[in-house]
Design a protein around this motif. Structure first.
Motif, PDB file in Angstrom:
ATOM      1  N   GLN A  31       0.825  -1.105   0.003  1.00  0.00           N
ATOM      2  CA  GLN A  31      -0.334   0.072   0.451  1.00  0.00           C
ATOM      3  C   GLN A  31       1.190   0.740   0.061  1.00  0.00           C
ATOM      4  N   ASP A 140     -11.985  16.987  -3.643  1.00  0.00           N
ATOM      5  CA  ASP A 140     -11.073  16.302  -2.974  1.00  0.00           C
ATOM      6  C   ASP A 140     -10.502  17.663  -1.840  1.00  0.00           C
ATOM      7  N   GLU A 167      -3.908   7.278   1.675  1.00  0.00           N
ATOM      8  CA  GLU A 167      -5.026   6.771   1.078  1.00  0.00           C
ATOM      9  C   GLU A 167      -5.143   4.864   1.098  1.00  0.00           C
ATOM     10  N   SER A 168      -5.820   4.820   1.666  1.00  0.00           N
ATOM     11  CA  SER A 168      -6.183   3.302   1.779  1.00  0.00           C
ATOM     12  C   SER A 168      -6.231   2.301   0.408  1.00  0.00           C
ATOM     13  N   ARG A 170      -7.872  -0.043  -0.592  1.00  0.00           N
ATOM     14  CA  ARG A 170      -9.722  -0.292  -0.473  1.00  0.00           C
ATOM     15  C   ARG A 170     -10.905   0.940  -0.156  1.00  0.00           C
ATOM     16  N   ARG A 171      -9.853   2.184  -0.508  1.00  0.00           N
ATOM     17  CA  ARG A 171     -10.837   2.633   0.329  1.00  0.00           C
ATOM     18  C   ARG A 171     -11.854   3.212  -1.224  1.00  0.00           C
ATOM     19  N   ARG A 172     -11.797   2.956  -2.130  1.00  0.00           N
ATOM     20  CA  ARG A 172     -12.723   3.162  -3.162  1.00  0.00           C
ATOM     21  C   ARG A 172     -13.101   2.134  -3.443  1.00  0.00           C
ATOM     22  N   ASN A 173     -13.279   0.766  -2.366  1.00  0.00           N
ATOM     23  CA  ASN A 173     -14.467   0.145  -2.685  1.00  0.00           C
ATOM     24  C   ASN A 173     -15.111   0.116  -1.295  1.00  0.00           C
ATOM     25  N   SER A 174     -14.962   0.978  -0.244  1.00  0.00           N
ATOM     26  CA  SER A 174     -15.514   1.104   0.870  1.00  0.00           C
ATOM     27  C   SER A 174     -16.987   1.586   0.480  1.00  0.00           C
ATOM     28  N   GLU A 176     -18.432   3.789   2.126  1.00  0.00           N
ATOM     29  CA  GLU A 176     -19.071   5.027   2.472  1.00  0.00           C
ATOM     30  C   GLU A 176     -18.520   5.964   0.807  1.00  0.00           C
ATOM     31  N   TYR A 177     -17.833   5.519   0.531  1.00  0.00           N
ATOM     32  CA  TYR A 177     -17.085   5.918  -1.523  1.00  0.00           C
ATOM     33  C   TYR A 177     -18.009   5.473  -1.584  1.00  0.00           C
TER      34      TYR A 177
END
Lengths: 187, 166
Positions: A31, A140, A167-168, A170-174, A176-177
């Motif tokens: 990451q 952003d 940024e993680s 996996r953030r874009r799969n979360s 919240e996103y």
């Protein structure tokens, strides 16, 4: 030529991520390595509609030289761009176009809103102007100013680099996103 | 334009289209003739096709709203480039029935100008081949330059009436 000593700015190079180092190997989190690569090679897509666009041209040119931060390669195709830079007044009629450009960009993508007009409508408090691009796409980083100086635009890009670095993956799969995207009616 | 020339012009309009002129003025030496709405198309046709006057070029066409807010108007700027004579033709009508014949059959260049006037004032040009919005978004349901609609964007949240006098 003058005899004045040239004043040199102390520049920090990109730091290697935390990890375990030994003879012939270096182990770190994937990451962190990906974040490092992404942050230092952001391809901007300039969406310049007015005077902030002129400041952007100065930012790209030799004096301010955005290339120092790994963003010398402008992408005029949204499909290859990482960072959408919206610079200038967005009329309501331009809104759907801007949104389409954003939708065409591949993940991960970041949006930089440069100047008062893109951020809030600015002085154009009128029926024909979109009162801030965050009404149609998520933003952003906001850069204030009318127009902002190139230093400020660079500061905004550095903030986006910071986001990209930390940024993680996996953030874009979360959820919240996804919720954020859905609130804009995207996907 | 001189007063003599204006008199000649009004005379020939009266001869060809009787009772069309509401008033003829010369503000800042610029001939301005106000025409009754019913005769506007005839008068424009005459000014274009008459061999002497021959106003073959439509410089501009736009709308206006009178100060009492009850009337809408259309103003035509005509130009004869051979004699270099210009004239301004005005007409006005009730805001509740904003209908006027198109000028696209006289000057094809009136097409986009009439669309713009429709876009901002809601003047319906009868006989226009493609009367739809040209500059504003298609979804807009107001005519923004009419005085009854506020100039400011009503969705704006960062300005309040206390500070900005809205």
């Amino acid at each position: 030529m003058s005899n004045k000593p040239i004043k040199r700015t102390k520049l920090e190079m990109a730091k290697s991520p935390e990890g375990i180092e030994g003879p012939g190997f270096f182990a770190a989190k994937l990451q962190d390595v990906i974040g490092l690569a992404r942050a230092n090679s952001l391809w901007p897509l300039p969406f310049a509609t007015s005077c902030c666009g002129i400041e952007f041209m100065a930012t790209m040119a030799s004096d301010y030289d955005l290339a120092r931060f790994g963003s010398e390669r402008l992408s005029f195709s949204p499909r290859q761009a990482d960072m959408l830079m919206v610079m200038g007044t967005i009329a309501k009629k331009m809104g759907p176009t801007l949104r389409q450009v954003y939708e065409q960009m591949a993940e991960p993508r970041w949006v930089l809103s440069v100047g008062a007009c893109a951020s809030s409508g600015g002085i154009f408090d009128t029926y024909s102007v979109l009162q801030g691009i965050d009404r149609i796409i998520p933003v952003d980083v906001y850069v204030p100013g009318c127009p902002p100086r190139p230093e400020q635009i660079i500061e905004g890009i550095l903030k986006i680099q910071e986001l990209a670095k930390n940024e993680s993956l996996r953030r874009r799969n979360s959820p919240e996103y996804k919720k954020l995207m859905n609130s804009y009616g995207i996907e | 334009m001189s007063q003599d020339l204006l008199n000649k012009l009004t005379e020939s309009i009266n001869l060809n289209v009787g009772g069309a002129i509401e008033k003829a003025e010369l503000p800042y030496d610029f001939a301005t003739i106000t025409i009754h709405k019913e005769h506007i198309h005839e008068v424009l046709e005459f000014l274009k096709n008459d061999k002497n006057w021959n106003f073959h070029f439509l410089t501009d066409l736009t709308g206006f709203q009178t100060a009492d807010e009850k009337q809408l108007g259309v103003v035509y700027h005509l130009h004869n480039m051979i004699t270099n004579i210009r004239v301004r033709i005005k007409t006005h009508f009730d805001i509740n029935k904003p209908e006027i014949p198109t000028a696209t059959d006289i000057w094809p260049g009136a097409n986009w100008m009439e669309r713009e006037t429709f876009d901002f004032y809601g003047v319906k040009f009868k006989g226009h081949p493609n009367l739809k919005r040209i500059l504003n978004v298609d979804e807009m349901d107001i005519f923004p330059l009419r005085k009854e609609y506020p100039l400011e964007d009503q969705q704006r949240e960062d300005k309040d009436d206390k500070m900005f006098g809205r």
